[in-house]
Design an enzyme around this catalytic site. Structure first.
Site, PDB file in Angstrom:
ATOM      1  N   GLN A   1       0.813  -1.217   0.000  1.00 53.46           N
ATOM      2  CA  GLN A   1       0.000   0.000   0.000  1.00 53.46           C
ATOM      3  C   GLN A   1       0.849   1.272   0.000  1.00 53.46           C
ATOM      4  O   GLN A   1       0.341   2.343  -0.279  1.00 53.46           O
ATOM      5  CB  GLN A   1      -0.918   0.005   1.224  1.00 53.46           C
ATOM      6  CG  GLN A   1      -0.162   0.133   2.552  1.00 53.46           C
ATOM      7  CD  GLN A   1      -1.077   0.108   3.758  1.00 53.46           C
ATOM      8  OE1 GLN A   1      -1.356  -0.947   4.315  1.00 53.46           O
ATOM      9  NE2 GLN A   1      -1.541   1.277   4.180  1.00 53.46           N
TER      10      GLN A   1
ATOM     11  N   HIS B   1      -5.614  -0.686  11.791  1.00 54.39           N
ATOM     12  CA  HIS B   1      -5.061  -1.178  10.531  1.00 54.39           C
ATOM     13  C   HIS B   1      -5.931  -2.349  10.056  1.00 54.39           C
ATOM     14  O   HIS B   1      -6.678  -2.922  10.847  1.00 54.39           O
ATOM     15  CB  HIS B   1      -3.612  -1.631  10.810  1.00 54.39           C
ATOM     16  CG  HIS B   1      -2.843  -2.100   9.624  1.00 54.39           C
ATOM     17  ND1 HIS B   1      -2.635  -1.315   8.511  1.00 54.39           N
ATOM     18  CD2 HIS B   1      -2.209  -3.285   9.361  1.00 54.39           C
ATOM     19  CE1 HIS B   1      -1.903  -2.003   7.627  1.00 54.39           C
ATOM     20  NE2 HIS B   1      -1.646  -3.188   8.114  1.00 54.39           N
TER      21      HIS B   1
ATOM     22  N   CYS C   1      -4.846   0.523   3.742  1.00 56.78           N
ATOM     23  CA  CYS C   1      -4.841  -0.875   4.196  1.00 56.78           C
ATOM     24  C   CYS C   1      -6.225  -1.505   4.078  1.00 56.78           C
ATOM     25  O   CYS C   1      -6.370  -2.660   3.695  1.00 56.78           O
ATOM     26  CB  CYS C   1      -4.397  -0.937   5.642  1.00 56.78           C
ATOM     27  SG  CYS C   1      -5.480   0.010   6.746  1.00 56.78           S
TER      28      CYS C   1
ATOM     29  N   ASN D   1      -0.280  -9.102   5.183  1.00 52.64           N
ATOM     30  CA  ASN D   1      -0.263  -7.653   5.324  1.00 52.64           C
ATOM     31  C   ASN D   1      -0.120  -7.029   3.931  1.00 52.64           C
ATOM     32  O   ASN D   1      -0.016  -7.762   2.923  1.00 52.64           O
ATOM     33  CB  ASN D   1       0.897  -7.242   6.245  1.00 52.64           C
ATOM     34  CG  ASN D   1       0.672  -5.885   6.898  1.00 52.64           C
ATOM     35  OD1 ASN D   1      -0.253  -5.156   6.532  1.00 52.64           O
ATOM     36  ND2 ASN D   1       1.524  -5.550   7.846  1.00 52.64           N
TER      37      ASN D   1
END
Ligand code: NAG
Ligand code: NAG
Ligand code: NAG
Length: 324
Positions: A74, A250, A83, A270
């Site tokens: 990102q 997040h 995110c 992630n």
């Protein structure tokens, strides 16, 4: 009494000074029309859960087959707090791959389409529930999320002044949903917004929390998008992250779980690139980092692919697919 009132009024967790939360407060989300913890149907509640879950399960290696799609980043070409868009798009991409039995070239959906048109967040943060609610709305029109190759990720939204963002137009219009920039001016000029483009729709979405619901949803239908406390992850390198966490700031996607020396953990993708963590992934102990508090899921409906014989056939310059 005062403390209780304050907590109830501000549903968003404020991270330590200097750290930016990438989740908008519930009040801001409601003002955007997002249904907090919304469900399109109760299909999740109807999933049969096996009495005993396996001690390990991951869509990235399910009986030797990888159903996980690409890892993303990102933060390139510049910082963008997107995110929430990455978590939702990655989990849905995996579910499309599952629907295709991991056959065919992967479908990679355009995070930038969600940023440009979703109205459920920006580079300044967004929503865990909003992305799939927006996708459900556009799915009703027969035009879902565009594919990455027609709208690559540029890490910009209109409110961002990072990097080159001040110089790009990200407003929601044909050219910022799916475009071609052809090589010959007689083919339509510089860049052309397209009326037909590969896209993916959804038929259902919902919100869950808690270990049992997460396991049941993941094993039955695929990866999910979840909130997490990113604080302890900033300098994570490897192993099982087990801090209890302070609050969700997040979003990531959860693709499965495992067990090491008696410590059960979630397998988490992630969106900080493969140089971070364990090739872009982190293992998070069950109950840690607030990861079990807020998760969202979506069910794919249709998607453009060779095997479905529903391709679009645009010219290089887009003249036969030009948006009105
Ligand atoms: C959505 O469904 C989940 C379980 O399926 C439930 O826990 C949650 O409370 C529901 N959300 C709302 C707003 O009712
Ligand atoms: C994963 O679980 C299966 C049983 O479901 C077990 O046979 C296998 O040894 C486990 N693998 C690991 C790496 O724990
Ligand atoms: C979206 O994809 C479907 C096929 O999956 C196609 O029929 C439809 O025309 C596409 N929509 C647009 C706007 O291109």
């Amino acid at each position: 009494m005062l403390a209780i009132t304050l907590i109830a009024a501000s549903s968003a967790y404020a991270p330590a000074p200097g750290r930016r939360s990438e989740i908008l407060s519930h009040d801001v989300q409601r003002n955007m029309g997002i249904k907090i913890r919304g469900n399109f149907s109760d299909s999740h509640d109807k999933l049969l859960s096996s009495a005993v879950m396996p001690s390990n399960f991951t869509w990235c290696n399910n009986a030797g087959v990888n159903y996980c799609t690409m890892s993303r980043n990102q933060h390139i070409p510049q910082y963008c707090g997107s995110c929430w868009a990455h978590g939702a798009i990655s989990a849905l991409g995996d579910r499309i791959k599952i629907a295709r039995g991991a056959e065919g070239i992967d479908v990679n959906l355009a995070v930038q389409h969600l940023l440009n048109c979703g109205n459920v967040g920006s580079c300044s943060g967004g929503s865990i529930d909003g992305p799939y609610q927006w996708m459900m709305e556009i799915s009703k029109t027969g035009a879902g999320v565009a594919y990455e190759t027609s709208n690559p990720y540029i890490a910009c939204t209109s409110d961002s002044s990072e990097g080159f963002c001040k110089h790009v137009d990200t407003t929601c219009k044909a050219i910022n949903i799916a475009r071609t920039c052809g090589s010959f001016s007689q083919e339509g000029g510089t860049c052309t917004g397209l009326s037909s483009y590969p896209n993916a729709t959804i038929s259902d979405y919902g919100s869950i929390s808690g270990k049992d619901a997460m396991m049941k949803e993941i094993i039955a239908r695929g990866p999910i998008s979840c909130g997490i406390d990113a604080g302890p992850l900033l300098n994570y390198e490897k192993g099982i992250a087990d801090a209890s966490g302070e609050g969700v700031d997040h979003v990531i996607s959860v693709v499965g779980w495992g067990n090491e020396a008696g410590v059960p953990y979630w397998i988490v993708r992630n969106s900080w690139g493969e140089y971070w963590g364990e090739m872009g992934y982190v293992r998070v102990a069950f109950g840690a980092l607030k990861i079990e508090e807020q998760c969202s899921w979506a069910v794919p409906k249709d998607f453009t692919s060779a095997e479905k014989a529903n391709q679009v056939h645009c010219h290089e310059g887009g003249d036969n697919c030009k948006a009105a």
